[in-house]
Design an enzyme around this catalytic site. Structure first.
Site, short mmCIF file in Angstrom:
data_model
loop_
_atom_site.label_atom_id
_atom_site.label_comp_id
_atom_site.label_asym_id
_atom_site.label_seq_id
_atom_site.Cartn_x
_atom_site.Cartn_y
_atom_site.Cartn_z
N ASP A 1 -23.40 48.44 40.72
CA ASP A 1 -23.70 49.82 40.37
C ASP A 1 -22.60 50.29 39.41
O ASP A 1 -21.51 49.74 39.38
CB ASP A 1 -23.72 50.66 41.65
CG ASP A 1 -23.97 52.12 41.37
OD1 ASP A 1 -24.94 52.43 40.66
OD2 ASP A 1 -23.19 52.96 41.86
N ASP B 1 -21.72 54.11 38.33
CA ASP B 1 -20.99 55.32 38.70
C ASP B 1 -20.60 55.30 40.18
O ASP B 1 -21.45 55.08 41.05
CB ASP B 1 -21.85 56.55 38.41
CG ASP B 1 -22.30 56.58 36.96
OD1 ASP B 1 -21.51 56.98 36.11
OD2 ASP B 1 -23.46 56.19 36.70
N THR C 1 -28.07 50.08 37.07
CA THR C 1 -27.72 51.48 37.29
C THR C 1 -28.91 52.42 37.14
O THR C 1 -29.68 52.31 36.19
CB THR C 1 -26.58 51.92 36.33
OG1 THR C 1 -26.30 53.31 36.49
CG2 THR C 1 -26.92 51.64 34.87
N ASN C 2 -29.07 53.31 38.10
CA ASN C 2 -30.03 54.41 37.99
C ASN C 2 -29.41 55.51 37.13
O ASN C 2 -28.29 55.96 37.43
CB ASN C 2 -30.36 55.01 39.35
CG ASN C 2 -31.13 54.07 40.25
OD1 ASN C 2 -31.69 53.08 39.80
ND2 ASN C 2 -31.18 54.39 41.54
N GLN C 3 -30.12 55.94 36.10
CA GLN C 3 -29.64 57.04 35.26
C GLN C 3 -30.75 58.07 35.10
O GLN C 3 -31.36 58.23 34.04
CB GLN C 3 -29.18 56.49 33.90
CG GLN C 3 -27.95 55.61 33.96
CD GLN C 3 -26.72 56.35 34.47
OE1 GLN C 3 -26.53 57.55 34.18
NE2 GLN C 3 -25.87 55.67 35.23
N HIS D 1 -35.59 56.63 35.03
CA HIS D 1 -36.60 57.46 35.69
C HIS D 1 -36.01 58.34 36.78
O HIS D 1 -34.92 58.07 37.31
CB HIS D 1 -37.69 56.57 36.28
CG HIS D 1 -38.29 55.64 35.27
ND1 HIS D 1 -38.25 54.27 35.41
CD2 HIS D 1 -38.91 55.88 34.10
CE1 HIS D 1 -38.83 53.70 34.37
NE2 HIS D 1 -39.23 54.66 33.55
N ARG E 1 -36.22 51.79 39.72
CA ARG E 1 -35.18 52.62 40.33
C ARG E 1 -34.78 52.08 41.69
O ARG E 1 -35.62 51.89 42.58
CB ARG E 1 -35.67 54.07 40.46
CG ARG E 1 -34.64 55.02 41.05
CD ARG E 1 -35.17 56.46 41.08
NE ARG E 1 -34.28 57.32 41.84
CZ ARG E 1 -33.17 57.88 41.37
NH1 ARG E 1 -32.83 57.68 40.11
NH2 ARG E 1 -32.41 58.64 42.13
#
Length: 216
Positions: A19, A21, A61-63, A102, A111
């Protein structure tokens, strides 16, 4: 880009999928300015250990800030480039960046905790997810590991403190720093993985999933 899903457990290279952040860099909600990037304590040292031990390193990474309109792809890529530059200075190469743009309600396959980002990394980089790890500061990171047959480590950095009790109760390892996580991974895997080719198999950039309609 459309990516064929690999069969889980097939021959390939072991990896640590990270990951971004709150794990590699200090958590800063919806970070969009490269000037705000700061590596987490122990991040460079831990990734040095993993790379030297032959693990492929990639970021998943989810953004959702992209879907929410807080920033765009260009800003995301600039932040990723800054992270990569700081790690490069420490002698660490990231083989690939895999980004979900998303929001939680978009129903995408990429995600986290869904499997899409990890499967994309496996397909592009030639990974064996059954011999790989996913490291992050949220329950969704560990759930993504479970979804693809990898193992997970919950970081206590970032949002990790909010998920630590769950992780321990569920039998998932936790680590205070990425350096600690690296030691835990090596110990669990029992022996150092033979040194492998850390060169990326594709253009060094950000892998984007297929376009989806903009959120309303």
């Amino acid at each position: 880009m459309a990516i064929d899903e690999p069969a889980l457990g097939t021959s390939g290279r072991p990896a640590v999928l990270l990951d971004r952040d709150g794990t590699v860099i200090v958590e800063s909600n919806y970070l969009c300015d490269p000037a705000g990037v700061a590596l987490e304590t122990g991040a460079a040292a831990g990734l040095q250990v993993l790379a030297a031990s032959g693990y492929v390193l990639a970021v998943i990474t989810n953004q959702s800030g992209i879907a929410r309109g807080r920033f765009g792809w260009a800003q995301t890529e600039m932040v990723n480039a800054r992270v990569a530059a700081l790690l490069k200075t420490a002698g660490v190469d990231i083989a690939g960046w895999f980004v979900c743009p998303h929001g939680p309600a978009d129903g995408c396959a990429c995600r986290k905790p869904r499997a899409g980002l990890a499967l994309a990394a496996a397909a592009v980089l030639g990974l064996d997810l059954s011999r790989s790890w996913i490291v992050g500061d949220k329950q969704s990171d560990i759930a993504a590991a479970d979804a693809v047959g990898a193992r997970g480590v919950l970081m206590l950095t970032g949002h990790g403190g909010n998920h630590a009790a769950w992780a321990r109760a569920a039998g998932h390892p936790v680590a205070a720093t990425l350096h600690d996580a690296a030691g835990l991974i090596l110990k669990t895997d029992a022996a150092r993985v033979p040194g492998g080719d850390q060169r990326p198999l594709f253009r060094r950039g950000n892998v984007r999933p297929p376009a989806r309609p903009a959120p309303r």
